[in-house]
Scaffold this motif. Structure first.
Motif, PDB file in Angstrom:
ATOM      1  N   GLU A  28      -4.664   2.490   3.093  1.00  0.00           N
ATOM      2  CA  GLU A  28      -4.139   2.996   1.822  1.00  0.00           C
ATOM      3  C   GLU A  28      -4.516   4.453   1.654  1.00  0.00           C
ATOM      4  N   SER A  35       1.015   3.950  -3.053  1.00  0.00           N
ATOM      5  CA  SER A  35       0.691   5.367  -2.883  1.00  0.00           C
ATOM      6  C   SER A  35       1.857   6.231  -3.323  1.00  0.00           C
ATOM      7  N   SER A  64       0.843  -1.201   0.000  1.00  0.00           N
ATOM      8  CA  SER A  64       0.000   0.000   0.000  1.00  0.00           C
ATOM      9  C   SER A  64       0.870   1.239   0.000  1.00  0.00           C
TER      10      SER A  64
END
Lengths: 600, 599
Positions: B157, B30, B26
């Motif tokens: 997330e 990102s 995650s």
């Protein structure tokens, strides 16, 4: 217990295409509004498209020109456009919902009416839950498809078309870059659809399997434990779970791949557009603002792509629902009305059964065999026998819930099949073992009318059977709302109310299926008196469970396995010392009914 | 809150690697996402530098064109590369989330079911099958499993994305970040409060939908009364009214929903507007480049869009909590009998002398004694009948023997050894039980009879089928023993079911046979023949029969008469008749029922 069993989807009747074609006429009366909505939709999409163009202007003109006032103007226009968009969007959505709701409510009412016309045998075979699902959930699935999916699809098409027209006008080269990918995406969507749709069907089936196996295993847990088969039961559920898991995982791989790839495609197209824009765009025509606008449009373009993938499931559910609905509307299980009905204004002589034989499933298993008897006007007759012997069936036949296979049932010499059902039933009053209560208050339930009934009649009837005493103790008396299934009434009170109901209708012939449950002596007395009042001077047929009722009738018909084996007055039958005597000892001995004192 | 985390942790423990992967991936995803706007910034700044400024519009100058274009290509390639890396990472991320969702659904359900298998009859009295199935399917699948992974990890997330966006924004232009990020959370808060209004409208709608359903249910269930009193027209009017009310409520709800949805869209737009105004100002006064401005545009979206996941997490979290409660309700119900391995073996050497020694039984938390100080003995080879009214406790007495439940005081012994000392598995092996309602499973007849026990050879199968009078029935079935019964198979009559259940009990060659009021499908002659056969082949079989059939009672070696949990009489049939007590009265009633043909 090795192999768990697996369900299969049943397909009812008509094809999907036919189902959709039958939906169209439902939309026809709303043509005008639908056209307006289409315009509104187009308008809202156009407004949506203007946004990025305004941003372009802001970048190219205002910001590059260091014109803050101009920028304020542009942003002001942007805010205005957005507000307009929201307003139009609101009007559009609400109007679409109204149309959808109108269509669906019409459909629901139609379904309800249709179902109510069906004969009692239809209700025997279709549990209430299933019928409710048709009227409620299946129509709901249709509505969702209509107001969500269809609308979104059309909106998406309009948006994409408008977008491309604008893009081509501004920069054909860049537009071409994006346009190249359209067939790619369409192919992708198609492949995705082909790969996953069958999987969703399978997953639904596997879920049904899980439910079915869970139900069976939990119901049989006692046996499983006693025989020490707990480990096997766990294993069986494990296998069923695993089968579902396997299909789901495979389907998810496609979903994940699809969505991630689409995301990647979006980034790639943006990158390519930048490249083309930087390298090949014609001198003097391309600006930074234009590039930014294109990037916005590309992002906008992918919104419906994501949507398209998700909407497939909604469509499937709706199609299945439509099929079932129209299958139901095509069913016609009705007890037929006579072609040339005979008028029957009132009971003159009596009721007669002539060699009547009837079987519920139409093939051989006779519930009533060769029954012949007459009930003269004004006389009170009792039907006696054990459960399942045929007493209830006689009542069902009298009211013409079913048509008999052999013999004739006659009132005043007229075959009941020649009288209109409404006409026939209007002469009868039915009191069942438990009162059927409907949402509403005491008065509407006793009168069986939502409104437009004679309140005084209701009060008088309740008073006659001594129901008024407990009604007047209730918080709103006759206007007291009755909770579901009459939870706030005792069994005795319910009985009295059903008497009151019959009295309000004041039928010429009373049919009464006596309740068997025991109540306190005071209520018992009220019930007995109530029944006597009801039956006084009225032609009555009673399925008796009380000794007092038996003693109160003029004649008794003893039914066993569908045949009338004895008949006569109570005294006569006792003297015969046959089946009736035994029945009497078994059913009508009071208290715990622990048998006769004779030998013990 | 802590309770729920602990509940999830039970399952998380088994997937530590996958979860760690999710956490790191995650993060990486990102980060990769946020790089894109950075690259955009560079591209546009390059473009900007390649433009002339004679006119207001930034055109791309032919001369500087080539050089700029080459450098841009590098960035474009980098963009696609990062995009591709992002694609791989996203596949890993979403793939694992989806995988864990499905996996958790499986695990939750299996755990709930496994738990149910250890519970006793009071559990199944308290929770009806339909309720249990709903909890193990609907609650598990629809609400919990998605939340357990996606719900929580999308939230995580979202947080990382917001964090990275903010960091990126701050690194570009802190003051603009303040302008952009400042008002947004407030707006999101406003959005969430207005969602509450939505809830109210939806509750109202639910009530109207219930009214429609109630009207339908009452009408369809009471259709006989309606037809009898010719009230179809009235019912139609009622339905029309509730249907119209529902329509109105639905439209109201949609109106609210659209307004809230518009608010949401507005927040989105507001972000862009702020960037335009504030960012535009900074570009004009020179502290922000065009590229940075455009980057901010993208970053704002990366900041707003995850807020939705945050809001969703809270809403879904509440629902998930409810579902967890529903599952823990099941878990917390005490298990009935502890199945322990080990303990005394019970095999061939068992003689079959069963004794009840001052046995009492009641359900935990209830006062009523179902069995009260019951004592009697059944010698090997004896046929003991248990008789009494409904609620006298006779069925429960029978259930104590295979240890479906334990007595609350007193004890049962087998060959003078307390039942609890025996290996439960062994014990159940030598006891054959036929319940009142024959419970069979969707499978072949043979599988139902064998019921997964090993070491049942064909000879025993044949014998059991013979004794239970199934031979002729099987011949009538198309596939004989391999005929499937149940949902996807042929339906068999109640009597056939009972005989199947009997065969199933016999096939284990039990030392003790328990028949709970189940021979009603056999006629008197057949039943008598059954007992004779049994006696022939298994003379040492101790049999307990809950019955009210005269033939059975007359031939029983011992009759125990129960009333409200206590033994009131016992003896042989003749003895009891002569004593003219409760049994006598019961018996005469039974005779009457037979004569009259009542069930």
């Amino acid at each position: 217990m090795n192999s768990a069993y697996y369900e299969e989807d049943k397909h009812d009747g008509i094809s999907s295409r036919k189902a959709f074609r039958r939906l169209l006429p439902l939309l026809a009366p709303h043509k005008k509004w639908l056209a307006i909505c289409l315009l509104l939709l187009a308008g809202s999409k156009a407004l949506y498209l203007i946004g990025p163009d305004l941003v372009r202007h802001a970048i190219d003109v205002d910001i590059s020109g260091s014109d803050y006032r101009g920028l304020l103007g542009t942003v002001g226009l942007y805010v205005l456009i957005q507000a307009m968009f929201l307003v139009i969007n609101y009007i559009f959505r609400v109007r679409m919902e109204i149309i959808g709701q109108n269509v669906m409510t019409g459909l629901r009412k139609g379904l309800f009416d249709h179902i109510l016309n069906m004969s009692v045998s239809f209700f025997d075979r279709n549990p209430t839950g299933r019928l409710m699902a048709r009227v409620e959930s299946d129509t709901e699935a249709l509505r969702m498809m209509f107001t969500n999916t269809v609308v979104n699809m059309i909106g998406a098409v309009l948006l994409v078309v408008g977008m491309f027209i604008w893009m081509f006008l501004i920069s054909p080269e860049l537009a071409a870059v994006v346009a190249v990918f359209i067939p790619v995406i369409l192919v992708l969507l198609y492949v995705y659809h082909r790969l996953t749709t069958p999987k969703w069907l399978i997953i639904r089936k596997r879920m049904a399997d899980v439910t079915a196996n869970l139900t069976e295993l939990l119901q049989g847990m006692q046996i499983i434990q006693i025989f020490g088969r707990v480990r096997d039961a766990r294993r069986r559920l494990y296998d069923v779970n695993r089968r579902k898991y396997q299909v789901e995982v495979r389907a998810e791989i496609y979903v994940v791949a699809m969505f991630s790839f689409v995301f990647f495609l979006e980034t790639t197209i943006i990158a390519l557009v930048l490249y083309v824009g930087a390298r090949w765009a014609g001198v003097g025509t391309l600006t930074i603002g234009t590039l930014v606008m294109f990037i916005s449009y590309i992002r906008m373009f992918f919104e419906p792509v994501h949507l398209a993938a998700e909407q497939l499931a909604v469509v499937q559910k709706a199609v299945a629902g439509a099929k079932r609905i129209f299958g139901l509307l095509d069913t016609h299980e009705i007890v037929p009305e006579p072609v040339r009905p005979v008028m029957w204004p009132r009971l003159e002589d009596g009721i007669a059964f002539e060699n009547v034989s009837f079987s519920y499933d139409g093939d051989g298993n006779y519930a009533v065999k060769d029954a012949t008897f007459t009930i003269p006007k004004g006389k009170r007759y009792a039907l006696a026998g054990v459960t399942g012997g045929g007493k209830t069936t006689v009542i069902n036949l009298l009211l013409r819930y079913y048509d008999i296979q052999k013999g004739r049932i006659m009132v005043d010499g007229i075959d009941i099949r020649d009288i209109r059902k409404e006409d026939l039933r209007a002469k009868f009053g039915l009191v069942l073992q438990d009162i059927f209560l409907f949402p509403g208050n005491v008065a509407t339930n006793v009168s069986l009318s939502a409104n437009g009934f004679d309140r005084q009649k209701v009060i008088d009837a309740c008073r006659t059977v001594a129901a008024d005493r407990f009604i007047e103790r209730m918080p709103d008396q006759y206007e007291t709302e009755l909770s579901e299934r009459g939870g706030n009434l005792s069994r005795g009170e319910r009985q009295l109310l059903s008497f009151a109901r019959a009295l309000v209708f004041d039928p010429e012939i009373l049919i009464l299926d006596e309740a068997t449950s025991s109540v306190d002596p005071e209520t018992e007395r009220l019930i007995q008196e109530g029944m006597a009042t009801l039956m006084k001077g009225r032609t009555s047929i009673v399925i008796a469970h009380r000794l007092s009722t038996i003693l109160n009738v003029d004649r008794i018909l003893v039914i066993r396995e569908g045949k009338i084996i004895e008949r006569g007055t109570h005294a006569e039958l006792l003297k015969q010392d046959g089946y009736y005597s035994k029945l009497l000892k078994l059913q009508f001995t009071p208290a715990n009914g622990m048998g006769v004192k004779k030998a013990c | 809150m802590l309770k729920y985390t602990k509940w999830f942790w039970k399952y998380y423990r088994g997937h530590k690697r996958a979860l760690t992967l999710l956490l790191t991936v995650s993060f990486v995803s990102s980060a990769l996402l946020v790089i894109q706007p950075l690259l955009l910034k560079n591209v546009f700044d390059l473009l900007q530098s390649g433009t002339t400024k004679p006119t207001h519009l930034p055109y791309i100058n032919e001369a500087l064109h080539q050089l700029t274009a080459d450098r841009i290509i590098n960035y474009v390639i980098l963009m696609i590369a990062v995009g591709f890396a992002g694609f791989i990472v996203r596949v890993l991320l979403i793939g694992h989330r989806a995988y864990l969702n499905i996996r958790f659904e499986w695990e939750f359900r299996q755990a709930a079911f496994d738990g149910a298998t250890t519970k006793g009859p009071d559990f199944f009295n308290r929770f009806h099958t339909g309720d249990l199935v709903t909890r193990m399917t609907d609650d598990v699948a629809e609400k919990l499993s998605w939340f357990a992974c996606s719900g929580i990890f999308r939230f995580y997330e979202a947080l990382t994305l917001i964090l990275f966006s903010l960091l990126m924004m701050l690194s570009i232009h802190p003051r603009l970040t303040l302008w952009t990020a400042g008002p947004l959370p407030v707006l999101v808060f406003v959005y969430m409060r207005s969602s509450r209004l939505l809830d109210r409208r939806f509750d109202f709608l639910q009530k109207k939908i219930s009214a429609v359903n109630n009207t339908m249910e009452a009408c369809f269930s009471g259709v006989r009364v309606i037809k009898a009193y010719n009230r179809e027209g009235d019912q139609r009017k009622r339905f029309a009214k509730v249907a119209d009310n529902r329509q109105e409520a639905e439209i109201l709800a949609v109106k609210s929903h659209t307004v809230v949805e518009s608010l949401w869209m507005y927040i989105w737009q507001l972000g862009i507007i702020i960037v335009l105004l504030a960012g535009g100002y900074y570009v004009i006064n020179g502290s922000l480049s065009i590229g940075e401005f455009i980057a901010f545009d993208s970053l704002v979206i990366f900041m707003i869009y995850p807020m939705f996941d945050v809001g969703n997490f809270l809403v879904q979290g509440l629902r998930a909590a409810v579902s967890i409660k529903r599952l823990t309700e099941l878990e917390d119900h005490p298990p009935m009998v502890d199945e322990h391995e080990g303990g005394r073996p019970a095999g061939e050497k068992i003689k079959g002398r069963v004794a009840f020694e001052r046995v009492s039984f009641h359900f935990p938390g209830q006062e009523r004694e179902i069995l009260d100080d019951v004592s009697f003995v059944a010698e090997p080879g004896e046929r003991v009948a248990l008789v009494g009214k409904v609620g006298s406790g006779k069925s429960w007495a029978a259930r104590l023997i295979p240890r479906l439940v334990n007595p609350t005081s007193g004890r049962l012994t087998l060959d003078a050894v307390d039942l609890r000392e025996y290996d439960t598995h062994d014990l159940r092996r030598i006891i054959g039980y036929v319940p009142q309602e024959p419970i069979l499973f969707s499978d072949t007849i043979e599988s139902n009879i064998r019921f997964n026990r090993e070491d049942i050879d064909d000879a025993i199968m044949n014998w059991a089928i013979e004794v239970s009078q199934l031979r002729e029935e099987l011949a009538a079935f198309p596939k004989g023993l391999q005929t499937r019964i149940g949902v996807r198979g042929v339906s068999i009559s109640g009597g056939q079911k009972q005989r199947l259940a009997l065969a199933r009990a016999l096939v284990g060659k039990p030392k003790i046979l328990i028949l709970d009021d189940c021979t009603s499908a056999l006629d008197a002659k057949t039943e008598a023949a059954l007992w004779d056969r049994l006696h022939q082949v298994m003379p040492d079989l101790t049999a307990f029969i809950v019955s009210h059939r005269p033939a059975t009672l007359e031939k029983a070696d011992k009759i125990i008469v129960l009333d409200e949990g206590k033994i009131v009489e016992s003896g042989t049939h003749i003895e009891l008749i002569l004593s003219e007590g409760l049994y006598c009265r019961l018996y005469h009633r039974i005779m009457l029922e037979e004569a009259v043909g009542a069930a």
